[in-house]
Write a protein that holds these residues in place. Structure first.
Motif, mmCIF file in Angstrom:
data_model
loop_
_atom_site.group_PDB
_atom_site.id
_atom_site.type_symbol
_atom_site.label_atom_id
_atom_site.label_comp_id
_atom_site.label_asym_id
_atom_site.label_seq_id
_atom_site.Cartn_x
_atom_site.Cartn_y
_atom_site.Cartn_z
ATOM 1 N N ALA A 86 0.821 -1.214 0.000
ATOM 2 C CA ALA A 86 0.000 0.000 0.000
ATOM 3 C C ALA A 86 0.856 1.265 0.000
ATOM 4 C CB ALA A 86 -0.921 -0.003 1.220
ATOM 5 N N ASP A 87 2.158 1.116 0.278
ATOM 6 C CA ASP A 87 3.051 2.265 0.344
ATOM 7 C C ASP A 87 3.876 2.423 -0.933
ATOM 8 O OD1 ASP A 87 4.392 4.444 1.748
ATOM 9 O OD2 ASP A 87 6.125 3.109 1.914
ATOM 10 N N LEU A 88 3.668 1.540 -1.918
ATOM 11 C CA LEU A 88 4.472 1.588 -3.134
ATOM 12 C C LEU A 88 3.785 2.410 -4.221
ATOM 13 C CD1 LEU A 88 5.592 -2.161 -3.329
ATOM 14 C CD2 LEU A 88 6.734 -0.238 -2.193
ATOM 15 N N ASP A 89 4.590 3.152 -4.994
ATOM 16 C CA ASP A 89 4.024 3.931 -6.085
ATOM 17 C C ASP A 89 3.882 3.059 -7.339
ATOM 18 O OD1 ASP A 89 6.545 3.701 -7.258
ATOM 19 O OD2 ASP A 89 7.182 5.711 -6.680
ATOM 20 N N ALA A 90 3.542 3.659 -8.459
ATOM 21 C CA ALA A 90 3.307 2.908 -9.695
ATOM 22 C C ALA A 90 4.551 2.195 -10.189
ATOM 23 C CB ALA A 90 2.785 3.854 -10.774
ATOM 24 N N ASN A 91 5.731 2.671 -9.774
ATOM 25 C CA ASN A 91 6.990 2.043 -10.175
ATOM 26 C C ASN A 91 7.507 1.058 -9.147
ATOM 27 O OD1 ASN A 91 7.218 3.567 -12.621
ATOM 28 N ND2 ASN A 91 7.857 5.344 -11.384
ATOM 29 N N GLY A 92 6.679 0.794 -8.121
ATOM 30 C CA GLY A 92 7.080 -0.162 -7.095
ATOM 31 C C GLY A 92 8.050 0.390 -6.076
ATOM 32 N N GLN A 93 8.140 1.724 -6.002
ATOM 33 C CA GLN A 93 9.059 2.353 -5.058
ATOM 34 C C GLN A 93 8.303 2.859 -3.830
ATOM 35 O OE1 GLN A 93 12.459 2.344 -5.535
ATOM 36 N NE2 GLN A 93 11.839 1.037 -7.257
ATOM 37 N N PRO A 94 8.917 2.748 -2.630
ATOM 38 C CA PRO A 94 8.253 3.230 -1.411
ATOM 39 C C PRO A 94 7.992 4.731 -1.479
ATOM 40 C CG PRO A 94 10.140 1.840 -0.888
ATOM 41 C CD PRO A 94 10.222 2.124 -2.354
ATOM 42 N N GLN A 95 6.836 5.129 -0.990
ATOM 43 C CA GLN A 95 6.490 6.548 -0.977
ATOM 44 C C GLN A 95 6.870 7.219 0.336
ATOM 45 O OE1 GLN A 95 2.572 7.461 -3.060
ATOM 46 N NE2 GLN A 95 2.271 5.273 -2.670
ATOM 47 N N SER A 96 7.017 6.425 1.376
ATOM 48 C CA SER A 96 7.362 6.996 2.681
ATOM 49 C C SER A 96 8.844 6.795 2.974
ATOM 50 C CB SER A 96 6.521 6.344 3.780
ATOM 51 O OG SER A 96 6.730 4.939 3.799
#
Length: 199
Positions: A86-96
């Motif tokens: 739930a914390d990953l963006d569209a590229n699979g990278q952490p947002q936090s």
């Protein structure tokens, strides 16, 4: 006798006789070896870089193994601690920052619910109920100078990490002393002393 000698001489003419190789292990219980005609001669050593480990968590000290803990339900879930989808963006990278961690449920694993009633309200009886469930968690009681601690151990391997959620009975609170969750924002009263990992 002549035929035996003849059979032996025939063996000398076979390619397998002259290309046969042999391999031995100094400890066959730990390392097995095989060989073939193309194997290079030599002595080899094996170094173990790491071993698979189990998750261990320990509670705070109670005065004794018969001290009341509380009643309610302990829920144990198994999986691998990793990045929270739930914390990953569209590229699979952490947002936090730092990345959010959660328990990713083990495939086909079901949660274990252990009901702790008034007759089970001691560390000793809770230990016995967890062990009787046979769900891959081993509970033990460890005594030190400060008192008695509950220690939970999972099976080896990163996929056998676990979390423990306590749903307390308001009339007899205290069971949350056995809660553990390494997820970001998780509730933990127990302390992790070893992480589950693969070799």
């Amino acid at each position: 006798a002549f035929s035996s000698l003849q059979d032996a001489s025939k063996a000398l003419n076979t390619n397998d006789f002259w290309t046969a190789t042999k391999a031995t292990s100094s400890d066959a219980t730990a390392v097995g070896v095989t060989t073939s005609a193309n194997s290079a001669p030599g002595a080899y050593s094996v170094t173990v870089q790491s071993l698979a480990s189990s998750q261990y968590v320990a509670s705070s000290a109670f005065s004794s193994k018969t001290s009341p803990v509380g009643t309610g339900t302990l829920t144990i879930k198994f999986g691998t601690y990793g990045l929270d989808p739930a914390d990953l963006d569209a590229n699979g990278q952490p947002q936090s920052d730092p990345p959010a961690i959660t328990l990713l449920a083990k495939a086909a694993a079901s949660q274990l619910d252990i009901t702790i009633g008034p007759d089970d309200n001691t560390k000793k009886k809770i230990r016995d109920k967890i062990n009787a469930a046979g769900a891959g968690i081993t509970a033990s009681l460890v005594n030190d100078v400060t008192g008695t601690r509950m220690v939970l151990r999972g099976a080896t391997g990163a996929e056998n990490a676990f979390k423990v959620t306590a749903t307390e009975n308001p009339a007899a609170p205290g069971l949350s002393a056995l809660a553990y969750d390494a997820s970001t924002g998780g509730t933990s009263q127990m302390t992790r002393t070893q992480t589950a990992s693969n070799a």
